[in-house]
Design an enzyme around this catalytic site. Sequence first.
Site, PDB file in Angstrom:
ATOM      1  N   GLY A 102       0.827  -1.202   0.000  1.00 48.67           N
ATOM      2  CA  GLY A 102       0.000   0.000   0.000  1.00 48.67           C
ATOM      3  C   GLY A 102       0.856   1.244   0.000  1.00 48.67           C
ATOM      4  N   PRO A 103       0.213   2.403  -0.158  1.00 55.89           N
ATOM      5  CG  PRO A 103      -1.413   4.060  -0.212  1.00 55.89           C
ATOM      6  CD  PRO A 103      -1.231   2.589  -0.360  1.00 55.89           C
ATOM      7  N   PRO A 104       2.480   4.967   1.209  1.00 51.83           N
ATOM      8  CG  PRO A 104       4.362   6.210   0.620  1.00 51.83           C
ATOM      9  CD  PRO A 104       3.079   5.685   0.065  1.00 51.83           C
ATOM     10  N   GLY A 105       2.318   5.634   4.750  1.00 48.19           N
ATOM     11  CA  GLY A 105       1.525   6.264   5.800  1.00 48.19           C
ATOM     12  C   GLY A 105       0.214   5.600   6.121  1.00 48.19           C
ATOM     13  CB  VAL A 106      -1.876   2.975   4.665  1.00 44.93           C
ATOM     14  CG1 VAL A 106      -2.198   3.957   3.561  1.00 44.93           C
ATOM     15  CG2 VAL A 106      -0.908   1.913   4.182  1.00 44.93           C
ATOM     16  N   GLY A 107      -0.007   2.601   7.654  1.00 51.93           N
ATOM     17  CA  GLY A 107       0.138   1.791   8.862  1.00 51.93           C
ATOM     18  C   GLY A 107       0.640   0.385   8.634  1.00 51.93           C
ATOM     19  CE  LYS A 108       3.474  -0.063   3.234  1.00 52.87           C
ATOM     20  NZ  LYS A 108       3.123   1.357   3.287  1.00 52.87           N
ATOM     21  CB  THR A 109       6.036  -0.200   9.485  1.00 48.39           C
ATOM     22  OG1 THR A 109       6.488  -0.100   8.121  1.00 48.39           O
ATOM     23  CG2 THR A 109       7.186  -0.645  10.360  1.00 48.39           C
TER      24      THR A 109
ATOM     25  CB  SER B  93      -5.791   3.703 -16.403  1.00 49.76           C
ATOM     26  OG  SER B  93      -4.901   4.655 -15.883  1.00 49.76           O
TER      27      SER B  93
ATOM     28  CE  LYS C  63      -6.361   3.728 -11.778  1.00 48.65           C
ATOM     29  NZ  LYS C  63      -6.519   3.047 -13.078  1.00 48.65           N
TER      30      LYS C  63
END
Length: 818
Positions: free
Chosen positions: A389-396, A713, A756
């Site tokens: 996912g994109p940065p800052g979504v809480g993966k880590t 797209s 999107k």
Amino acid sequence: MDNFLERDGFNFSGMMDSEAEYIPLLSPEEEEQMTAEELPEILPVLPLKNTVLFPGVVIPITVNRDKSIKLVKEIYKKNKIVGVVSQKDDNVEDPGYDDVNEIGTVAYIIKTLSMPDGSTTAILQGKKRFKLEAFVEYEPYLKARVSSFDKPMERKTDKNFKALIATIKDLAIQIVNKSPQIPSEAAFAIKNIESPVFLVNFISSNLNIEVPEKQKLLEILDINTRAQTVLGHLTKELQVVELKNQIQSKVKVDIDKQQRDYILNQQLKTIQEELGGNPHEHQIQEMKKKAAKKKWSKQVADVFEKEINKLQRMNPAAMEYSLQLNYLETLIELPWGHFTPDNFDLSKAQRILDRDHYGLEKIKDRILEYLAVLKLKGDMKSPILCFVGPPGVGKTSLGKSIADAIGRNYIRMSLGGVRDEAEIRGHRKTYVGAMPGRIIQNLKKVKSSNPVFVLDEVDKVGHQSISGDPSSALLEVLDPEQNNTFYDNFLEVDYDLSKIMFIATANTLATIHPALRDRMEIIDLSGYIVEEKIEIAKRHLIPKQLDAHGLKKSQLTFSKAVLERIIQDYTRESGVRLLEKQIAKVIRSRAKDIVLGKNTAKNLKTEELTTILGIPHYTKDSQIIKNMAGVVTGLAWTYVGGEVLYVEVSVSKGKGNLTLTGNLGDVMKESATLALEYMKSHAAQLDIKSDIFDKWNVHIHVPEGATPKDGPSAGVTMFTALVSAFTQRKVKPGVAMTGEITLRGRVTPVGGIKEKILAARRANMTDVILSADNKKDVDDINPIYIKGLNFHYIKDMIEVVDLALENEKVSKPIDFTV
């Protein structure tokens, strides 16, 4: 055995130990007188082993054979003259004519000595050379008919011969001086030899060469030739002596250093014992005690025992000692067979996951599924999860919450920028500064063999290079079928990683090695909608930043309206990282006011945001395209999430040229060409006169030209913008679209739908146009994410015209008839 007393190389010790009278230094006159003496026709013959007697030279010999002892004793009582010849083969005990050399030396027996072992030692001095004609008697000892071999003495006076003799004398003296085993008196003796012939004979007798070589020197009649040959042998001997001295000097330096180190180490050991023992021994004993408590396999125990025995034999001052010690400490510090108990309370795990993260239901369900199976089965290979996912979504941060939920230790390893395979697999012990790979190093830190192990930024790990391929090295780490025998180059023993719960994080799958991607279970984290961001800010971000800046909750509160304003006007992201920064900026501003003593209200007002954060960074996108023809909103996917993408089309009089700008890639350029050609072929259906295409130029531009753009797209968006520009029809407000197009006019599905759609919501869009084949992707999205959006699914490009364009034309439309 009749042989010369043993000598070591070019050595005079055999003679120097005897009395001074046995080292005659013949003058030229004495030499001439000796040479002039008449040679008897019949001579008693004494065969010698291992030596050759030269005229004028004195040598001691040991006589063992009965015949020879009888000869020496009888002749010593008579005239003391005997013929000496060297044997060709030393193994022959009763030599005949063919067993001895023809050329020999007439010798004078100076002295005889009877030895305790029954042998006799005789001191002989050479007189002149003779040639052996034939043996005439064999009993009681050998007698032979002989003839003279020497020619009359000639005193050479030419400069070349004098220089040759001087060189020989100089080389001989150098050899004596450089040979510690040769007495220094020998150099004095050589210096005082006046006769050139005697000098050559004297040196020839003492050369370190084989007996056949000495016999050849004896047989050379010309003194000049013999001197040249002796000079060659001396030159070689000097080189050998110098080489020996160099070797001995190096060895002596090494031995001296070793002795010095040994003495110092013994002294240090004594001092340490006085102070309470050797610390190295204590260290080794401590390691043995720790090893006894380890739950490792027999293979590892055998390796440890072997390596610690090697350490005990090493000198602590040696360079290898620290490397060996480091290896053993690594073995001991690893958590062999140590596992933390898992928490199988699913309700508690659910509460912890909900406490730390808002939303992310799919991921939470996957974790709970894993715990449920583990509880039922008791043992299960840990899954390899990959959060994309994109940065800052809480993966880590999600990894740490998972560790808390299941009661395991947590460790994180960043793979961003790793370019060396040794970072994963470790260095071999032979290298200076060798260390284990980062997988093993982190297990030492976490102190358990079943932690939650986060491999952060796995999409940014290096690929094939001169330092190896770290992404390929990860294949073994992340394969449940292989990682139970993970091999680290430093450890050189297998380590079981199968109980570790690996969680990888990535921003995109595109750069991950295909084989590595195949080993992981991919879970998408697309981003958050505004409502979710507000909840995350209230539950996590605001309390965290208030605590970090020393403020209390009673001193500042954020209303929902304020948070929504910050999210919409000052951030444009899928995650919440920028939102946290803006909240921190607001709190710092309020902290400054409190310290300055200003009266500030507890509740933050939306009007204050402009003063604190500045003018809004992002405007409402729907207003940008209001009442304009040829400007259509598209939806794009980037590694930071979904983005709104505008396509602008303008027309101008010309010859029908197509211009594309905006830093577009090849695929996007092809989409523009397809859209234009399809519009031309369906001009009648679109109510466009076909003759205007040759009279008007078309310019397609995608804003933010500094950013490279590519992908298929935007095809349907470009087609809609072209139709709007040539028909001058208004674009409906709040409409966004995405889809790939074909030459036949089909609209095909694209990826990144959830990202999107989130971008469309952030831009306050109301309608989204997609390919009919993307309906399944929309159905898979949580309804909360698509609340307020109307979806229109199309199969053909022509369908988008009525969905996206109004029947009304823009004010002041272009007149294509002019």
